[in-house]
Structure formats: structure tokens, C-alpha cells
Design a protein around this motif. Structure first.
Motif, PDB file in Angstrom:
ATOM      1  N   PHE A  83       0.842  -1.189   0.000  1.00  0.00           N
ATOM      2  CA  PHE A  83       0.000   0.000   0.000  1.00  0.00           C
ATOM      3  C   PHE A  83       0.879   1.242   0.000  1.00  0.00           C
ATOM      4  O   PHE A  83       1.867   1.310   0.732  1.00  0.00           O
ATOM      5  CB  PHE A  83      -0.882   0.058   1.260  1.00  0.00           C
ATOM      6  CG  PHE A  83      -2.094  -0.815   1.241  1.00  0.00           C
ATOM      7  CD1 PHE A  83      -3.342  -0.306   0.893  1.00  0.00           C
ATOM      8  CD2 PHE A  83      -2.004  -2.160   1.584  1.00  0.00           C
ATOM      9  CE1 PHE A  83      -4.465  -1.115   0.888  1.00  0.00           C
ATOM     10  CE2 PHE A  83      -3.117  -2.972   1.580  1.00  0.00           C
ATOM     11  CZ  PHE A  83      -4.356  -2.447   1.230  1.00  0.00           C
ATOM     12  N   LEU A  84       0.492   2.221  -0.799  1.00  0.00           N
ATOM     13  CA  LEU A  84       1.045   3.566  -0.685  1.00  0.00           C
ATOM     14  C   LEU A  84      -0.144   4.513  -0.617  1.00  0.00           C
ATOM     15  O   LEU A  84      -0.883   4.681  -1.593  1.00  0.00           O
ATOM     16  CB  LEU A  84       1.938   3.916  -1.874  1.00  0.00           C
ATOM     17  CG  LEU A  84       2.416   5.382  -1.932  1.00  0.00           C
ATOM     18  CD1 LEU A  84       3.165   5.782  -0.661  1.00  0.00           C
ATOM     19  CD2 LEU A  84       3.291   5.624  -3.166  1.00  0.00           C
ATOM     20  N   CYS A  85      -0.337   5.112   0.561  1.00  0.00           N
ATOM     21  CA  CYS A  85      -1.463   6.013   0.805  1.00  0.00           C
ATOM     22  C   CYS A  85      -0.987   7.446   0.600  1.00  0.00           C
ATOM     23  O   CYS A  85      -0.096   7.912   1.315  1.00  0.00           O
ATOM     24  CB  CYS A  85      -1.986   5.836   2.222  1.00  0.00           C
ATOM     25  SG  CYS A  85      -2.587   4.166   2.590  1.00  0.00           S
ATOM     26  N   LEU A  86      -1.564   8.128  -0.367  1.00  0.00           N
ATOM     27  CA  LEU A  86      -1.196   9.501  -0.684  1.00  0.00           C
ATOM     28  C   LEU A  86      -2.284  10.445  -0.190  1.00  0.00           C
ATOM     29  O   LEU A  86      -3.474  10.150  -0.312  1.00  0.00           O
ATOM     30  CB  LEU A  86      -1.019   9.689  -2.189  1.00  0.00           C
ATOM     31  CG  LEU A  86      -0.023   8.776  -2.902  1.00  0.00           C
ATOM     32  CD1 LEU A  86       0.002   9.089  -4.398  1.00  0.00           C
ATOM     33  CD2 LEU A  86       1.371   8.902  -2.303  1.00  0.00           C
ATOM     34  N   GLN A  87      -1.857  11.576   0.351  1.00  0.00           N
ATOM     35  CA  GLN A  87      -2.802  12.610   0.759  1.00  0.00           C
ATOM     36  C   GLN A  87      -2.485  13.921   0.032  1.00  0.00           C
ATOM     37  O   GLN A  87      -1.371  14.132  -0.416  1.00  0.00           O
ATOM     38  CB  GLN A  87      -2.758  12.854   2.275  1.00  0.00           C
ATOM     39  CG  GLN A  87      -3.071  11.653   3.126  1.00  0.00           C
ATOM     40  CD  GLN A  87      -1.832  10.857   3.478  1.00  0.00           C
ATOM     41  OE1 GLN A  87      -0.795  11.429   3.798  1.00  0.00           O
ATOM     42  NE2 GLN A  87      -1.917   9.534   3.418  1.00  0.00           N
ATOM     43  N   GLU A  88      -3.494  14.772  -0.028  1.00  0.00           N
ATOM     44  CA  GLU A  88      -3.401  16.080  -0.666  1.00  0.00           C
ATOM     45  C   GLU A  88      -2.910  15.926  -2.111  1.00  0.00           C
ATOM     46  O   GLU A  88      -1.970  16.596  -2.545  1.00  0.00           O
ATOM     47  CB  GLU A  88      -2.497  17.024   0.141  1.00  0.00           C
ATOM     48  CG  GLU A  88      -2.901  18.471  -0.035  1.00  0.00           C
ATOM     49  CD  GLU A  88      -2.185  19.442   0.900  1.00  0.00           C
ATOM     50  OE1 GLU A  88      -2.430  20.647   0.753  1.00  0.00           O
ATOM     51  OE2 GLU A  88      -1.421  18.992   1.781  1.00  0.00           O
ATOM     52  N   ILE A 119      -4.929   2.123  -8.522  1.00  0.00           N
ATOM     53  CA  ILE A 119      -5.142   3.276  -7.646  1.00  0.00           C
ATOM     54  C   ILE A 119      -6.624   3.498  -7.396  1.00  0.00           C
ATOM     55  O   ILE A 119      -7.433   3.467  -8.321  1.00  0.00           O
ATOM     56  CB  ILE A 119      -4.524   4.554  -8.243  1.00  0.00           C
ATOM     57  CG1 ILE A 119      -3.037   4.338  -8.546  1.00  0.00           C
ATOM     58  CG2 ILE A 119      -4.701   5.732  -7.284  1.00  0.00           C
ATOM     59  CD1 ILE A 119      -2.343   5.568  -9.087  1.00  0.00           C
ATOM     60  N   GLU A 120      -6.958   3.724  -6.128  1.00  0.00           N
ATOM     61  CA  GLU A 120      -8.297   4.137  -5.714  1.00  0.00           C
ATOM     62  C   GLU A 120      -8.228   5.601  -5.290  1.00  0.00           C
ATOM     63  O   GLU A 120      -7.257   6.036  -4.671  1.00  0.00           O
ATOM     64  CB  GLU A 120      -8.795   3.284  -4.546  1.00  0.00           C
ATOM     65  CG  GLU A 120      -8.954   1.811  -4.862  1.00  0.00           C
ATOM     66  CD  GLU A 120     -10.236   1.520  -5.640  1.00  0.00           C
ATOM     67  OE1 GLU A 120     -11.064   2.457  -5.804  1.00  0.00           O
ATOM     68  OE2 GLU A 120     -10.411   0.376  -6.065  1.00  0.00           O
ATOM     69  N   PHE A 121      -9.275   6.369  -5.626  1.00  0.00           N
ATOM     70  CA  PHE A 121      -9.306   7.795  -5.320  1.00  0.00           C
ATOM     71  C   PHE A 121     -10.510   8.154  -4.462  1.00  0.00           C
ATOM     72  O   PHE A 121     -11.582   7.553  -4.582  1.00  0.00           O
ATOM     73  CB  PHE A 121      -9.417   8.627  -6.612  1.00  0.00           C
ATOM     74  CG  PHE A 121      -8.213   8.572  -7.506  1.00  0.00           C
ATOM     75  CD1 PHE A 121      -7.169   9.470  -7.345  1.00  0.00           C
ATOM     76  CD2 PHE A 121      -8.138   7.640  -8.535  1.00  0.00           C
ATOM     77  CE1 PHE A 121      -6.068   9.437  -8.184  1.00  0.00           C
ATOM     78  CE2 PHE A 121      -7.048   7.595  -9.382  1.00  0.00           C
ATOM     79  CZ  PHE A 121      -6.001   8.499  -9.206  1.00  0.00           C
ATOM     80  N   SER A 122     -10.344   9.176  -3.623  1.00  0.00           N
ATOM     81  CA  SER A 122     -11.459   9.915  -3.039  1.00  0.00           C
ATOM     82  C   SER A 122     -11.135  11.383  -3.243  1.00  0.00           C
ATOM     83  O   SER A 122     -10.147  11.900  -2.703  1.00  0.00           O
ATOM     84  CB  SER A 122     -11.640   9.611  -1.551  1.00  0.00           C
ATOM     85  OG  SER A 122     -12.737  10.348  -1.041  1.00  0.00           O
ATOM     86  N   GLY A 139      -8.064  15.701  -1.357  1.00  0.00           N
ATOM     87  CA  GLY A 139      -7.983  14.487  -2.169  1.00  0.00           C
ATOM     88  C   GLY A 139      -6.983  13.482  -1.639  1.00  0.00           C
ATOM     89  O   GLY A 139      -5.867  13.831  -1.228  1.00  0.00           O
ATOM     90  N   VAL A 140      -7.408  12.211  -1.612  1.00  0.00           N
ATOM     91  CA  VAL A 140      -6.511  11.115  -1.232  1.00  0.00           C
ATOM     92  C   VAL A 140      -6.558  10.041  -2.316  1.00  0.00           C
ATOM     93  O   VAL A 140      -7.548   9.911  -3.040  1.00  0.00           O
ATOM     94  CB  VAL A 140      -6.877  10.506   0.142  1.00  0.00           C
ATOM     95  CG1 VAL A 140      -6.657  11.519   1.251  1.00  0.00           C
ATOM     96  CG2 VAL A 140      -8.310  10.001   0.156  1.00  0.00           C
ATOM     97  N   ALA A 141      -5.481   9.301  -2.395  1.00  0.00           N
ATOM     98  CA  ALA A 141      -5.394   8.191  -3.344  1.00  0.00           C
ATOM     99  C   ALA A 141      -4.584   7.082  -2.701  1.00  0.00           C
ATOM    100  O   ALA A 141      -3.610   7.354  -1.988  1.00  0.00           O
ATOM    101  CB  ALA A 141      -4.743   8.634  -4.659  1.00  0.00           C
ATOM    102  N   THR A 142      -4.969   5.852  -2.945  1.00  0.00           N
ATOM    103  CA  THR A 142      -4.240   4.710  -2.418  1.00  0.00           C
ATOM    104  C   THR A 142      -3.797   3.814  -3.564  1.00  0.00           C
ATOM    105  O   THR A 142      -4.617   3.384  -4.381  1.00  0.00           O
ATOM    106  CB  THR A 142      -5.093   3.885  -1.446  1.00  0.00           C
ATOM    107  OG1 THR A 142      -5.567   4.726  -0.391  1.00  0.00           O
ATOM    108  CG2 THR A 142      -4.285   2.753  -0.844  1.00  0.00           C
TER     109      THR A 142
END
Length: 358
Positions: A83-88, A119-122, A139-142
Motif C-alpha cells: 500500500f502507498l497512501c497519498l494525501q493532498e 489506484i483508488e481515489f477519493s 484528495g486522497v489516493a491509495t
């Protein structure tokens, strides 16, 4: 907590920084090493507030002999985390082209024996509170490694999150990974998402967000799942987590900190969770937020956290390793550095086998 300037102890908030489209990735140097080769039985989860994905979409690194994107280079250097959880990430919900480009960057020039990622996005869908820079805020993406994807039962975006801050990933191991970009408390107005009327400040919204996240985590725990909260939580928990000072003015920052600590660590009816960096490293001083425009280490805070259900520590002792990549290379174009945790998956396999034999 993205801002190119040092925060003042007396300020009430910071402006939203624009997507850093022109910012370059630092040159790789010989003395900076990657994380070490992980055990095959480890589930590794990385988190990084990237303050905009623009620089990660470069077609190739100008200082590298290969043709990997900066994002793919990061994944390779850190041995392909699941997992790589990205924010902003700062992508508009309507900007499907950039979403596709980020997916492509994660898999650019992948060799046949190397993993690929989905990749999943919110992304923001609040027309009153997430409109800056044409909707390119929050915005976040995993990124989820495809060979691990079969362990993923579901990904969902909570109905209460309209600003694109939360992704909930439920695994078949009895684990839930929640990638979150938590609200930053300021005195700026917060508007009712339905009417647009001002109904308080971003400080008020931050406290509501704390409660929503607590309710989400408690509900999952009560269903028998272990919870991992990971991301930029926009709270420095204690004096040791701010250098040279911990923000104490205006007083609402103190109240926000107390509310966070009570709900997630100390309150009897709260989560009673574990801050894994403090659990593993005690009072070691490392920081995740390093504002740009200042000398490295001159002003920094530990506001990105990994918070886990206490059951993952006692009785399971499942947290194998954790750290903060507190260096300028891993900060890259951002103003935050990545952090990570590794869990011992053999513990969950043994638990599942034992349950099956009961």
C-alpha cells in the motif's frame, strides 16, 4: 499542513498552497539508501502527503539513466510496498486525465518480474468547502499492489466525507486500512454543504471530523476488525512532536490537540489506540512536516501518524517495524516526508488457521 512558510505560533491558519507543478524532485545521492529489503511475510503500508501529484507525473527522471517516473522510482527504492497512501493529491474529481496519468506513472516501464499497482481515489465533491484552485484541493489516493489485490474485500468512501479526505480499505485478514487527510483547524469559515451558509469555522469542522473518524473506527472494531489509521492528521500530539515550538496559540489549537488525544488515545470510551512510532521508538525525535523555504530541520512537526487498534499490539504483537523517512530526498517536491509500518502477516495466517480448526 501544506504551506511554503514557517507557521507562526500566533496565526489562526495557513493558506492553501497551490499544486507545485514546477517543483522538481531532488537529485538522488549515493549516501541516501532505501528502506531495507522486507521480509516476505510483511504487509508494508506507506503514507505520504505529496502536496500535489504534478511532479510525480514526469515522464522520466532527468538525472537517472532509466525511464521510470518519480512515483515508480519511489516504489522501487522502497521495495514495492503493498500500500502507498497519498494525501493532498490535489486532483479535481472531474479531471480523469490526471487520474489516469497517476495510474500510468505508478506502472511506467514496469519490468516483467516487477509488481503493478491499481489506484483508488477519493476526491472533493463539496461545492462550498472544497473549491480552491478549480477544485484541485485535498484528495486522497491509495496505490494497491496488484498481487495483493485479492486480499482486498472492499474500498469505500464514507458518506460523511465530502471533501475527499478518506478511503477505507477492508482486507480479508481482519484488517482495515484507513487512508486519511484530516482537517486542518483554522478560523476560516465552514459552510453547510447543502445550503452554503456559514455554520462555524474550520476548527469546528475539525472537531466534527475527529468524531466521525472515531465513530468509523469504533464501528469497525466492534465488528471484530483491527483498524489502521494512517495519513496526515494535522495534529502534533505533544511537545516532543514540534520543533522548535509546539503550536499553542490561538488556544483552539490546544483544544483540537486535547480532543484528538482524548478520542483516540486516552478517553475511556474512545479508541484507546497505539501511536506506533512512539510505541517502537519511544521519545526519538523525528518529524514529518518540513516546510519549504526554511533550512532543513529548522522548523518541523510530527503531524503524519500511524495509529492502530490496541489489539494489533496486545495481544497480537503484529507491528514488526515502523519509521519516518525524515530526509530531504524522500520529502521530494512536497513539504511532508513519508512514513511506513510493517505488519507480520504470519500472525494473521496463524490466527485464521486456528479459527478454521476450532
Amino acid at each position: 499542513m501544506s504551506s511554503p512558510l514557517k507557521r507562526s505560533l500566533s496565526t489562526t491558519g495557513r493558506s492553501i498552497s497551490p499544486p507545485p507543478l514546477q517543483r522538481k524532485i531532488p537529485r538522488l545521492t549515493e549516501h541516501v539508501s532505501s528502506t531495507r529489503e522486507p521480509s516476505v511475510d510483511q504487509l508494508r503500508i506507506f503514507s505520504w502527503n505529496v502536496n500535489g501529484v504534478g511532479p510525480l507525473l514526469q515522464k522520466q527522471l532527468s538525472f537517472s539513466a532509466d525511464s521510470l517516473s518519480p512515483l515508480r522510482t519511489f516504489l522501487k527504492r522502497h521495495h514495492w510496498p503493498q500500500f502507498l497512501c497519498l494525501q493532498e493529491v490535489k486532483i479535481s474529481s472531474k479531471d480523469t486525465a490526471t487520474q489516469r496519468r497517476l495510474q500510468a506513472a505508478a506502472n511506467q516501464s514496469a519490468a516483467g518480474d516487477e509488481p503493478s499497482y491499481t489506484i483508488e481515489f477519493s476526491l472533493p465533491r463539496d461545492k462550498y468547502n472544497a473549491t480552491g484552485f478549480g477544485g484541485k484541493v485535498h484528495g486522497v489516493a491509495t496505490l494497491i499492489r496488484d498481487d495483493f489485490g485479492s486480499r482486498l474485500r472492499a474500498t469505500r468512501r464514507p458518506d460523511w466525507d465530502l471533501e475527499g479526505r478518506v478511503l477505507v480499505h477492508e482486507l480479508d485478514m481482519g484488517l482495515v486500512v484507513i487512508n486519511g487527510y484530516w482537517v486542518n483547524g483554522t478560523s476560516n469559515p465552514y459552510r453547510d454543504p447543502e445550503t452554503g451558509q456559514v455554520v462555524g469555522t474550520r476548527h469546528d469542522h475539525k472537531l466534527r471530523f475527529h468524531q466521525w473518524m472515531l465513530d468509523e473506527a469504533l464501528r469497525l472494531e466492534r465488528s471484530g476488525l483491527h483498524v489502521i489509521l494512517i495519513g496526515d492528521m494535522n495534529i502534533a500530539r505533544a511537545r516532543i512532536d514540534g520543533h522548535p515550538n509546539l503550536r499553542t496559540s490561538p488556544v483552539q489549537h490546544v483544544k483540537n490537540r486535547a480532543d484528538f488525544n482524548a478520542k483516540f488515545f486516552t478517553y475511556e470510551n474512545g479508541l484507546s489506540a497505539v501511536d506506533v512510532f512512539r510505541h517502537k521508538h519511544g521519545n526519538r525525535q523525528k518529524y514529518t512536516y518540513h516546510p519549504r523555504g526554511r533550512n532543513w530541520g529548522e522548523s518541523c512537526d510530527r503531524v503524519d501518524l500511524i495509529v492502530v487498534s490496541r489489539s494489533l499490539v496486545d495481544p497480537l504483537d503484529a507491528v514488526a517495524e515502523t519509521d519516518i523517512l525524515d530526509n530531504a530526498l524522500d520529502r521530494g517536491h512536497s513539504d511532508h516526508v513519508p512514513l511506513w509500518v510493517a505488519l507480520d502477516m504470519s500472525i494473521f495466517s496463524a490466527k485464521a488457521a486456528q479459527s478454521g480448526s476450532d
